[in-house]
Motif scaffolding. Structure first.
Motif, PDB file in Angstrom:
ATOM      1  N   VAL B 149       0.812  -1.222   0.000  1.00 40.22           N
ATOM      2  CA  VAL B 149       0.000   0.000   0.000  1.00 40.22           C
ATOM      3  C   VAL B 149       0.841   1.266   0.000  1.00 40.22           C
ATOM      4  N   LEU B 150       2.154   1.146   0.204  1.00 42.75           N
ATOM      5  CA  LEU B 150       2.980   2.345   0.351  1.00 42.75           C
ATOM      6  C   LEU B 150       3.580   2.756  -0.991  1.00 42.75           C
ATOM      7  N   VAL B 176      -4.532  -5.935  -3.802  1.00 45.25           N
ATOM      8  CA  VAL B 176      -4.842  -4.510  -3.882  1.00 45.25           C
ATOM      9  C   VAL B 176      -5.240  -3.944  -2.521  1.00 45.25           C
ATOM     10  N   GLU B 253      -9.724  -3.746  -9.235  1.00 39.63           N
ATOM     11  CA  GLU B 253      -8.406  -3.814  -9.871  1.00 39.63           C
ATOM     12  C   GLU B 253      -8.467  -4.720 -11.097  1.00 39.63           C
ATOM     13  N   ALA B 331       0.931   0.253  -5.714  1.00 41.16           N
ATOM     14  CA  ALA B 331       0.921   1.445  -4.863  1.00 41.16           C
ATOM     15  C   ALA B 331       2.276   2.145  -4.817  1.00 41.16           C
ATOM     16  N   ARG B 334       2.657   6.242  -7.203  1.00 45.27           N
ATOM     17  CA  ARG B 334       1.554   6.974  -6.568  1.00 45.27           C
ATOM     18  C   ARG B 334       0.281   7.102  -7.443  1.00 45.27           C
ATOM     19  N   PRO B 335       0.403   7.409  -8.740  1.00 48.86           N
ATOM     20  CA  PRO B 335      -0.840   7.565  -9.531  1.00 48.86           C
ATOM     21  C   PRO B 335      -1.722   6.313  -9.546  1.00 48.86           C
ATOM     22  N   TRP B 336      -1.141   5.123  -9.312  1.00 47.43           N
ATOM     23  CA  TRP B 336      -1.957   3.900  -9.268  1.00 47.43           C
ATOM     24  C   TRP B 336      -3.021   4.013  -8.186  1.00 47.43           C
ATOM     25  N   GLN B 337      -2.668   4.709  -7.082  1.00 49.27           N
ATOM     26  CA  GLN B 337      -3.562   4.771  -5.930  1.00 49.27           C
ATOM     27  C   GLN B 337      -4.809   5.581  -6.238  1.00 49.27           C
TER      28      GLN B 337
END
Lengths: 293, 337
Positions: B149-150, B176, B253, B331, B334-337
């Motif tokens: 998640v990070l 995910v 996802e 993750a 960042r844009p994936w989040q």
């Protein structure tokens, strides 16, 4: 048994939050959990606002608990958490081990369902650190709860969610932003448009989940009002109702009636809050199942 | 804590042949579980009994590889004895570390097996400095596997601020959700990773050929429908196509795999202790190929981080093994989040 109102899981505007708790102050609930548990970006109310609300509710005779974020990543989120944990007045519900780290051996706390306490050894550990109350994971069946409570440390209260959509999953990804083809960092707070979350259906139209920012809930609210006698027999201390946009007052009234021995309360709630329910986890099955008590 | 040794490549061993494949291809460590619900890959036909584990440990040791045992599900009171007996078995076998998630079990391990090295499983959901510090102070964990998640920046900052080594996922199925905090599977089927060591269990899956296409159901719930010729993936709930506001799409996802080859130098420079490959449920041939590629990539990256470029042969080989034949940084990007 006492009744508790869990934290509001959705992103409601500040005025809506204020008016909700003005009403709740009049409801027959003993405990009110306040605060944002899902997304650190939701800041319609700051800590000072929550504390002011807490003071009002305490004045109305409620026990107030400040609930905390489930998923903490950034240092800024830890700073906010530390301020909540050090508020000095209200007990705090820990929903991540970070909160346990800040509260342990300092002040009593509530060990939230997301701490994943599945057995008596974990519970004993949490009690040693200062937990005064705990909630089992949503999927824990009654049989396991009974076995844990047989060895529950004295003076530790047990709270079980008996009404409302179940928190099923958390992610780094915001599913509401994704639905709008937006990245989380530029989400535009679209979750504000969904005061009851965004329902996800199968391709056959079966409602399955509710998307609520980074959280996924059950589409059907859980309803254990038919199991109040079993909960009482296990000596569960607190029954939690999770707020939703509509029907929360009715759920509180039904829970209070069920506690008073009204066997028809759950049935009447069905008329007030249409749509399916679930209680399968309690009986050791699939969470989505509904078994008539 | 920055790792003091070269980055370890940690590979999955769902069986003895998979363990041998991983060790032969250069895994620094392999991880395995026993044949029951005490680990998060409790699948039919997988995992080890005591003798197989002993044989696997001997094979790995002779070739310089370490062996970790996953005991990373959450025992309920009825299972407590089995979990603690399994812990004792792992200690008896002299494994290099036990990977656990349950706080009660970690406490038991720290008290009764003080020489056993403990790693916090990804199922322990520790995503921040304070949580990781708690597990270290309370149970003496030496390493934690980070939930997926990070972002990369968050991983970098965390390494410098926690008293434990950090292991990150490098390749495999992409979870995910925050691991340890997802019960979608038990909501539909009654069985989850936390409680039973399974996600979307095979016995709950039904495939049906219909005029509308190939339908797949989990616990009776339609999770997807494929057109003729469309590749079909394993029906985990998070990778199904659902309807939200009358739009049918991958609402949670897409079927895709995590692959960190593109950012390997950043992870190495940040000081991660280990890169982990997901997939104890995969075949020995899969484990062999993924280990081969990641060994080559890690060696190249650690020899010359500035000159490192992912070899297209590596990426192609991994994509052929990937869910949906595509990959993502998840993750970490960042844009994936």
């Amino acid at each position: 048994m006492k009744l508790a109102l869990g934290p509001i899981p959705y992103f409601w505007p500040a005025e809506r939050v204020q008016s909700f708790y003005r009403e709740a102050a009049e409801w027959p609930v003993d405990i009110v959990y306040l605060g944002e548990t899902v997304c650190a970006k939701r800041r319609a109310l700051g800590l000072s606002d929550w504390l002011a609300l807490g003071a009002e509710l305490a004045g109305a005779g409620k026990e107030v608990v400040l609930s905390t974020l489930v998923l903490l990543e950034a240092e800024s989120e830890l700073s906010t958490l530390r301020r909540i944990c050090g508020n000095g007045r209200f007990m705090v519900e820990a929903n991540d081990m970070a909160a346990v780290q800040f509260l342990a051996h300092e002040v009593p706390f509530v060990a939230g369902a997301q701490l994943n306490c599945y057995n008596h050894e974990t519970l004993a550990w949490l009690a040693e650190l200062g937990a005064r109350r705990w909630l089992p994971p949503v999927e824990l069946p009654a049989a396991s709860l009974e076995a844990i409570l047989a060895r529950c440390p004295p003076a530790l209260e047990t709270e079980v969610q008996v009404f409302g959509r179940l928190p099923l999953a958390y992610s780094a990804r915001c599913f509401t932003a994704r639905h709008h083809n937006l990245p989380k960092d530029r989400c535009g707070f679209r979750c504000r448009d969904y005061p009851d979350g965004l329902t996800l259906f199968s391709q056959e139209g079966q409602p399955l989940f509710v998307l609520n920012g980074i959280q996924i809930q059950s589409a059907a609210p859980c309803n254990l009002l038919g199991a109040v006698d079993e909960l009482a027999a296990l000596e569960v201390d607190v029954l939690r109702i999770t707020p939703q946009d509509r029907g929360t007052a009715e759920a509180v009234a039904a829970a209070r009636a069920a506690l008073a021995g009204d066997g028809e309360a759950a049935g009447r709630l069905a008329e007030a809050v249409p749509g399916g329910w679930c209680n399968g986890y309690w009986y050791g099955g699939a969470g989505m199942d509904w078994r008539c008590g | 804590m920055r790792a003091s040794r070269p980055v370890e490549l940690v590979c999955p061993a769902g069986s003895l042949p998979a363990l041998r494949a991983a060790v032969d291809e250069g895994a620094d460590a392999v991880y395995l579980g026993f044949r029951d619900a005490t680990n998060a890959r409790n699948f039919p036909g997988l995992n080890f009994d005591r003798d197989e584990a002993a044989e696997g440990i001997a094979y790995a040791r002779e070739r310089g590889s370490r062996v970790f045992v996953a005991l990373n599900t959450f025992p309920q009171p009825g299972g407590w004895r089995r979990w603690t007996e399994t812990l004792a078995l792992a200690a008896d076998l002299g494994v290099d570390a036990v990977i656990a998630a349950d706080a009660g079990l970690l406490r038991h391990a720290a008290r009764h097996h003080p020489d056993l090295i403990l790693h916090l499983s990804v199922q322990g959901s520790a995503t921040n400095r304070a949580a990781l510090t708690l597990y270290h102070e309370q149970f003496g964990i030496r390493r934690a596997v980070l939930p997926r998640v990070l972002s990369l920046t968050q991983v970098e900052r965390l390494i410098d601020n926690v008293p434990v080594e950090l292991e990150v996922f490098g390749f495999g199925s992409l979870c995910v959700m925050v691991e340890g905090r997802c019960v979608l599977s038990s909501f539909i089927t009654g069985r989850s990773p936390n409680s039973c060591g399974v996600c979307s269990p095979a016995e709950a899956v039904r495939w049906e050929e219909t005029p509308a296409g190939r339908q797949v159901r989990l616990g009776g719930v339609l999770t997807d429908c494929y057109r003729p010729g469309e590749p079909a993936g394993y029906p985990t709930l998070c990778k199904g196509r659902f309807r939200v506001n009358d739009i049918t799409y991958y609402a949670i996802e897409e079927p895709t795999s995590l692959n960190v080859l593109d950012i390997l130098p950043a992870l190495v420079r940040a000081g991660v202790a280990a890169v982990k490959v997901e997939g104890r449920q995969r075949s020995p041939a899969y484990v062999r190929e993924v280990t081969r590629v990641l060994r080559a990539a890690l060696d190249a990256c650690q020899a010359d981080p500035d000159g490192y470029r992912p070899d297209p042969e590596w990426t192609g080989a991994l994509d052929r093994l990937s869910e949906g034949q595509t990959h993502t940084l998840g993750a970490l990007h960042r844009p994936w989040q």
